[in-house]
Design a protein around this motif. Sequence first.
Motif, PDB file in Angstrom:
ATOM      1  N   UNK A  25      21.311 -11.136 -21.804  1.00  0.00           N
ATOM      2  CA  UNK A  25      20.270 -10.166 -22.136  1.00  0.00           C
ATOM      3  C   UNK A  25      18.997 -10.872 -22.600  1.00  0.00           C
ATOM      4  N   UNK A  26      19.140 -12.015 -23.170  1.00  0.00           N
ATOM      5  CA  UNK A  26      17.975 -12.719 -23.667  1.00  0.00           C
ATOM      6  C   UNK A  26      17.340 -13.641 -22.654  1.00  0.00           C
ATOM      7  N   UNK A  27      17.953 -13.809 -21.489  1.00  0.00           N
ATOM      8  CA  UNK A  27      17.411 -14.706 -20.490  1.00  0.00           C
ATOM      9  C   UNK A  27      16.155 -14.120 -19.849  1.00  0.00           C
ATOM     10  N   UNK A  40       1.081 -14.467  -2.945  1.00  0.00           N
ATOM     11  CA  UNK A  40       0.344 -13.882  -4.067  1.00  0.00           C
ATOM     12  C   UNK A  40      -1.105 -13.676  -3.648  1.00  0.00           C
ATOM     13  N   UNK A  41      -1.743 -12.673  -4.225  1.00  0.00           N
ATOM     14  CA  UNK A  41      -3.082 -12.287  -3.798  1.00  0.00           C
ATOM     15  C   UNK A  41      -4.149 -13.259  -4.287  1.00  0.00           C
ATOM     16  N   UNK A  42      -4.974 -13.685  -3.352  1.00  0.00           N
ATOM     17  CA  UNK A  42      -6.072 -14.599  -3.658  1.00  0.00           C
ATOM     18  C   UNK A  42      -7.244 -13.866  -4.298  1.00  0.00           C
ATOM     19  N   UNK A  43      -8.129 -14.637  -4.905  1.00  0.00           N
ATOM     20  CA  UNK A  43      -9.441 -14.176  -5.375  1.00  0.00           C
ATOM     21  C   UNK A  43      -9.383 -13.028  -6.374  1.00  0.00           C
ATOM     22  N   UNK A  44      -8.294 -12.894  -7.083  1.00  0.00           N
ATOM     23  CA  UNK A  44      -8.215 -11.958  -8.198  1.00  0.00           C
ATOM     24  C   UNK A  44      -7.142 -12.455  -9.151  1.00  0.00           C
ATOM     25  N   UNK A  45      -7.191 -11.973 -10.385  1.00  0.00           N
ATOM     26  CA  UNK A  45      -6.171 -12.385 -11.333  1.00  0.00           C
ATOM     27  C   UNK A  45      -4.784 -12.030 -10.810  1.00  0.00           C
ATOM     28  N   UNK A  46      -3.830 -12.912 -11.041  1.00  0.00           N
ATOM     29  CA  UNK A  46      -2.478 -12.758 -10.501  1.00  0.00           C
ATOM     30  C   UNK A  46      -1.535 -12.346 -11.620  1.00  0.00           C
ATOM     31  N   UNK A  47      -1.095 -11.097 -11.641  1.00  0.00           N
ATOM     32  CA  UNK A  47      -0.164 -10.661 -12.685  1.00  0.00           C
ATOM     33  C   UNK A  47       1.268 -11.077 -12.371  1.00  0.00           C
ATOM     34  N   UNK A  48       1.956 -11.584 -13.380  1.00  0.00           N
ATOM     35  CA  UNK A  48       3.380 -11.905 -13.296  1.00  0.00           C
ATOM     36  C   UNK A  48       4.023 -11.327 -14.545  1.00  0.00           C
ATOM     37  N   UNK A  49       5.133 -10.620 -14.379  1.00  0.00           N
ATOM     38  CA  UNK A  49       5.744  -9.955 -15.527  1.00  0.00           C
ATOM     39  C   UNK A  49       7.268  -9.981 -15.410  1.00  0.00           C
ATOM     40  N   UNK A  50       7.906  -9.707 -16.537  1.00  0.00           N
ATOM     41  CA  UNK A  50       9.359  -9.713 -16.532  1.00  0.00           C
ATOM     42  C   UNK A  50       9.932  -9.331 -17.874  1.00  0.00           C
ATOM     43  N   UNK A  51      11.163  -9.741 -18.114  1.00  0.00           N
ATOM     44  CA  UNK A  51      11.871  -9.411 -19.346  1.00  0.00           C
ATOM     45  C   UNK A  51      12.511 -10.661 -19.939  1.00  0.00           C
ATOM     46  N   UNK A  52      12.742 -10.609 -21.232  1.00  0.00           N
ATOM     47  CA  UNK A  52      13.399 -11.708 -21.937  1.00  0.00           C
ATOM     48  C   UNK A  52      13.878 -11.156 -23.272  1.00  0.00           C
ATOM     49  N   UNK A  53      14.263 -12.054 -24.174  1.00  0.00           N
ATOM     50  CA  UNK A  53      14.619 -11.628 -25.524  1.00  0.00           C
ATOM     51  C   UNK A  53      13.382 -11.118 -26.257  1.00  0.00           C
ATOM     52  N   UNK A  71       6.923 -12.002 -25.695  1.00  0.00           N
ATOM     53  CA  UNK A  71       7.539 -10.741 -25.295  1.00  0.00           C
ATOM     54  C   UNK A  71       7.430  -9.724 -26.423  1.00  0.00           C
ATOM     55  N   UNK A  72       7.316  -8.452 -26.059  1.00  0.00           N
ATOM     56  CA  UNK A  72       7.207  -7.413 -27.081  1.00  0.00           C
ATOM     57  C   UNK A  72       8.593  -7.052 -27.626  1.00  0.00           C
ATOM     58  N   UNK A  73       8.665  -5.992 -28.390  1.00  0.00           N
ATOM     59  CA  UNK A  73       9.920  -5.623 -29.037  1.00  0.00           C
ATOM     60  C   UNK A  73      11.007  -5.250 -28.027  1.00  0.00           C
ATOM     61  N   UNK A  74      10.587  -4.760 -26.865  1.00  0.00           N
ATOM     62  CA  UNK A  74      11.561  -4.417 -25.820  1.00  0.00           C
ATOM     63  C   UNK A  74      11.877  -5.598 -24.899  1.00  0.00           C
ATOM     64  N   UNK A  75      11.289  -6.739 -25.182  1.00  0.00           N
ATOM     65  CA  UNK A  75      11.530  -7.917 -24.351  1.00  0.00           C
ATOM     66  C   UNK A  75      10.646  -7.989 -23.129  1.00  0.00           C
TER      67      UNK A  75
END
Length: 652
Positions: A25-27, A40-53, A71-75
């Motif tokens: 769960x914490x990985x 990934x899209x060129x010429x603009x900011x590249x968002x990357x997101x996910x989950x962790x502890x 990470x926020x309180x929900x990971x």
Amino acid sequence: MTVTVRIKLRAAITILVLCLFYQSHGQITLPKVFGEGMVLQRDMKIPVWGNSASGALITAELGGVQITTQADEQGKWRVDFPEFKAGGPYTLKLYEKGKPNQSIELTNILIGDVWLASGQSNMEWQVQQAMDASNEIAKADYPDIRFLIVEHDMKLAPLEDISSGYWKICDTASVRRLSAVAYYFARKIHREQNVPIGIIQSAWGGTPVESWTSRAMLLSSPITRQRVQANDTLTYNHLVTDSLHAVRFWEIVFNPQNNTDKTVPLSEYDDSTWKEIEMPGVFRDFGMGSYEGMVWLRKKVMLPKAFSGKDLTINLGRPEMNYSLYFNGTEICKNIWNANPTHDYTIPADLVESGENTISIRMALLWGGGGLNPPAEKIYITDSSSIISLAGTWLYKEGLEPAIPEIQNYHYYPELLFNAMINPLIPYGIKGFLWYQGEANVEQAYNYRKLFPMLINDWRKQWEQGDTPFLYVQLANFHNAKPLPMESDWAELREAQTLTLLQPNAGMACIIDIGEANDIHPKNKQEVGRRLALIANKLVYKQNVIASGPQYKSFKIEEDRVRISFTSIGSGLSTKGGKEISGFAIAGEDKQFYWAKAEIDGGEVVVYSDKVKSPKSVRYAWADNPECNLINSEGLPAVPFRTDDWKGITQK
């Protein structure tokens, strides 16, 4: 084993399971839209997101750029890499501070342009199903074109991740399942822009625009509010049960039941109680429009002695999309979703008998379809020198196999596809949207004027990239041509699509000239992709090109004639094949339309008819399947239009 030992063992197992749970769960995890080989899209900011502890410090690295976030309180966590130019390959690395063994590394990443391709079956239609499939597949070696196909899924609430799907590199093996429209679009853009192209395909056949729109947007309109609120009565079990019924449904469609394939096709099978039907024809014309299920067709055909010892060719014209063909008890083909677009097959010489032979067809009657469609000269058997027609009386029988289960088709319901197949993709960086849909909304064409812009605005709002380019395909010509001008819900849906061009940064590819009367899935997807790419070249890549056929601008009544002005005429107007202009109709105050004569006058068209002395309206290509031929210098067809705003048949 004693009770005490068993208790201690269970306790140890419980502790181990809990440890493994908390460890996993914490990985760090990423949604499936990210993967090896992605674009990934060129010429603009590249968002990357996910989950962790919860509270974990996450470091992300791409192309020498390193960003750390917490990470926020929900990971949940997200980073936004700065703009990159097209290129690669790159490696994306993610790891948590203090846990070097818990990391993610994705390699072979390219930076280029990413397009989200969505809609219903004409967007989903695969390269292997479209025109010239074998040749196109053999040439499909484009390592800088990558794609991800989002598998079908529906949910009652927005998901954070798609159910399945991963990035593939375009080659002769992988391209088969890719959307043909998206592939031919990507190929042209890749060649001309010389940048990597990524396609995220999220489409599902037969689905209305409301399925792809978010709940919040649907609730904002009186057209859809009540229907989306009706979803509140649905439960998870409804979706599961319907999915199970769908599995059984297609199991029956694709696989003969009750051993029928071993008995019904045999020459000696007793069909004396079967009913007669004339072929070519469609079953709905014989009172079976509401029947859904499997039907068997049989026909005895006399072959001359000259046919013996030869391989023969049988052509079924344009049959229903799912069928199997048998000759003298032997299966000749099994066609699923028109995998063979020509429907002609070889009958091996050792099956051919002089005299009487038996042809059997197992066919799925779905959605009011089914049969061998006209014309009659398209169904025959030949030895290359002589032709024997198969037109005439056939025998048929339904009920030889189990009834297919009723499906509620919850994937047609408002918001359910957005929840499962669009929301998990947000906010992946994209260049724009590709859209091919509308057939499922034809009966509500007038409402589509609101529903389609709602979807466009919804997606743009969700992605937060401004007025992201939205390129779409106008519906092709379909159904049999009508001898007289008349009202058409297909024409009204096309009009709604044309009106959507009022949305900013939207572009439409007109394909009114490449549809097929008896096939809602026209095979020439190469031209569809090319025309979408032309729109992209002009609207997105700012090239000075003619990207559309002539579009109606204004009209002026000159006594008994109407002068029509256009935009997008290039260097001039002309007709396909150099013939007289066809497709125009004219009406007076009585709203009775007559076919009109039309003449090109410079960059305008003058329309008139001896039957209308005081014209009030002109319509062009206003039909399900219009016969129309006006083009511009680029050979692109004029967009269907009308000069009136008289109430249509879908305006409730």
